[in-house]
Scaffold this active site. Structure first.
Site, PDB file in Angstrom:
ATOM      1  N   ASP A 152       0.806  -1.231   0.000  1.00 21.28           N
ATOM      2  CA  ASP A 152       0.000   0.000   0.000  1.00 21.28           C
ATOM      3  C   ASP A 152       0.836   1.277   0.000  1.00 21.28           C
ATOM      4  O   ASP A 152       0.538   2.242   0.704  1.00 21.28           O
ATOM      5  CB  ASP A 152      -0.967  -0.007   1.180  1.00 21.28           C
ATOM      6  CG  ASP A 152      -1.843  -1.237   1.187  1.00 21.28           C
ATOM      7  OD1 ASP A 152      -2.514  -1.474   0.171  1.00 21.28           O
ATOM      8  OD2 ASP A 152      -1.818  -1.983   2.176  1.00 21.28           O
ATOM      9  N   TYR A 210       9.240   2.934   7.168  1.00 19.29           N
ATOM     10  CA  TYR A 210       9.967   3.741   6.189  1.00 19.29           C
ATOM     11  C   TYR A 210       9.107   4.867   5.623  1.00 19.29           C
ATOM     12  O   TYR A 210       7.876   4.759   5.532  1.00 19.29           O
ATOM     13  CB  TYR A 210      10.447   2.864   5.031  1.00 19.29           C
ATOM     14  CG  TYR A 210      11.783   2.233   5.292  1.00 19.29           C
ATOM     15  CD1 TYR A 210      12.964   2.935   5.031  1.00 19.29           C
ATOM     16  CD2 TYR A 210      11.882   0.949   5.801  1.00 19.29           C
ATOM     17  CE1 TYR A 210      14.198   2.365   5.274  1.00 19.29           C
ATOM     18  CE2 TYR A 210      13.111   0.367   6.045  1.00 19.29           C
ATOM     19  CZ  TYR A 210      14.265   1.081   5.782  1.00 19.29           C
ATOM     20  OH  TYR A 210      15.480   0.514   6.032  1.00 19.29           O
TER      21      TYR A 210
END
EC number: 1.4.3.-
Length: 439
Positions: free
Chosen positions: A121, A197
């Site tokens: 996603d 991240y």
């Protein structure tokens, strides 16, 4: 280990988080975003509505034009990209489209790997940008398709300009004359959060016609990974008990060229060999050969090897075919998967071939789900370039907290697009080809 992206998206919406602090390193030394970039005349606009148009005339006289859209998996997609340096009567089309093709993240311990665009996603994680993250520019609002948040509109696309240092410097015929110019870029970027991240997807459009595409990874190391019990990790924190699991980031880009408006571009590969001096020679010799790539290619970067995409229709004022050279950046090639074993793929255009791995489209029986499977001998009449740039991330103490941006990417550089340096000062414009000093 990554946290659930559904939870992260909803938390992000409720808390109104930004990445101002994390991206500060990318914009250090710049002031606040108080001035909107100078727009090119509307009459020369790219073929899209004003809301999805990016037009920038840089101070050196070069104008870049393009359209943008936001894809539900790939994130930012740039389309109809054209370049018009000073002295050119009309825009020169370079690309039909340019976007990420995948970010593949395998961990060294073999327990897990991610395909961030199609499997985790990436596009849903578009982040709001604070004004200070887009110095001197404009932050555009992006509507995220099928957003998990109550409000799908994210202030997430920055367009601004940035200096890059010397574009050239040349000492003239007399000691008191120096020709020099400072280069300017149009910078377009987004930030997408995937687990721990945060990926900065950056596109730099230079005033000399080059385009540089980078992915910068920042954010945070996952504290859940400080367990590397297999001995492969790097110690983080005091002593050696907590080890962060090493992993790779294999970033793919997909470029659909359309030089001079035509997709019937030609691909050429150049290789040079250096031979030792023979009798009577004072130095080694170098011979360069050209190979016309007429069928799909799975290629490897090598010393003295390069590729270019050649226009089928356009020539510069010297009568030379326009082209763009592919310039790979530093890379660590990951050998663990078939699709990461090559640096460059050139495939025949197929509208369903969109992601370098775990491609969700149905491309027909036996087509495969990764780019390496699509290289099957088809003739190249509409070539699409896939570039693979890898980074092996062995964590260090300095990666916390937050983690400094680590960049990976490549460029395409104009080769014979214009007859001379597009930034040539007027008083040197006569020095094209074999010239002699004026008396």
């Amino acid at each position: 280990m990554r946290v659930n992206s559904n939870t992260k998206a909803r938390t992000r919406a409720a808390a109104g988080l930004t990445v101002a602090a994390l991206a500060a390193g990318a914009t250090a030394g710049a002031g606040p975003a108080t001035a909107q970039p100078k727009a090119a005349p509307a009459a020369a606009a790219a073929d899209c509505s004003a809301a999805y148009r990016i037009e920038q005339k840089l101070s050196s006289g070069t104008t870049w034009r393009m359209c943008w859209r936001y894809d539900g998996k790939a994130g930012l997609v740039l389309e109809k990209i054209s370049y018009q340096p000073k002295g050119e009567p009309k825009p020169i089309r370079v690309l039909n489209s340019a976007r990420l093709g995948q970010i593949h993240v395998p961990y060294d311990d073999g327990n897990i790997e991610y395909d961030d665009l199609t499997g985790f996603d990436f596009a849903q994680g578009l982040m709001n940008l604070a004004p200070g993250e887009c110095p001197g520019g404009t932050i555009k609002t992006v509507k995220v398709p099928d957003s998990w948040n109550e409000d799908p509109n994210v202030k997430g696309l920055c367009t601004t300009t940035r200096s890059r240092g010397h574009a050239y410097r040349m000492q003239g015929d007399t000691a008191n004359k120096v020709f020099q110019a400072q280069g300017k870029d149009l910078l377009v970027y987004t930030v997408n959060q995937v687990g721990w991240y945060e990926y900065m997807t950056e596109w730099r459009f230079q005033d000399d016609g080059a385009i540089t595409m980078n992915v910068g990874a920042t954010g945070s190391l996952s504290w859940d990974d400080y367990d590397a019990g297999d001995g492969r990790g790097w110690p983080i924190g005091k002593g050696a008990s907590a080890k962060s699991t090493s992993h790779s980031h294999n970033a793919f880009w997909r470029l659909d060229f359309a030089l001079d408006g035509s997709t019937k571009n030609r691909v050429e590969q150049y290789d040079s060999t250096v031979s030792a001096p023979t009798r009577g020679q004072r130095a080694p010799t170098t011979k360069t050969t050209r190979t016309k790539v007429t069928k799909e290619l799975a290629g490897d970067s090598k010393n003295y090897r390069w590729w270019r995409m050649v226009s089928a229709t356009g020539k510069n004022k010297d009568g030379h075919a326009r082209s763009y050279e592919i310039v790979p950046g530093p890379t660590t090639k990951y050998p663990g998967r078939s699709y990461t074993k090559r640096d460059l793929y050139v495939t025949q255009y197929n509208k369903c071939e969109l992601f370098a791995s775990h491609n969700p489209g149905n491309c027909g029986p036996g087509a495969g789900k990764s780019v390496d499977k699509w290289v099957n001998g088809q003739a190249l009449t509409h070539p699409v370039v896939w570039m693979n740039i890898g980074f092996h991330h062995i964590a260090r103490d300095e990666d916390q907290q937050p983690m400094p941006v680590h960049w990976q990417g490549f460029s395409i550089a104009p080769r014979d697009v214009t007859a001379m340096n597009p930034l040539t000062p007027a008083e040197l414009g006569w020095q094209n080809g074999h010239w002699q000093p004026r008396r």
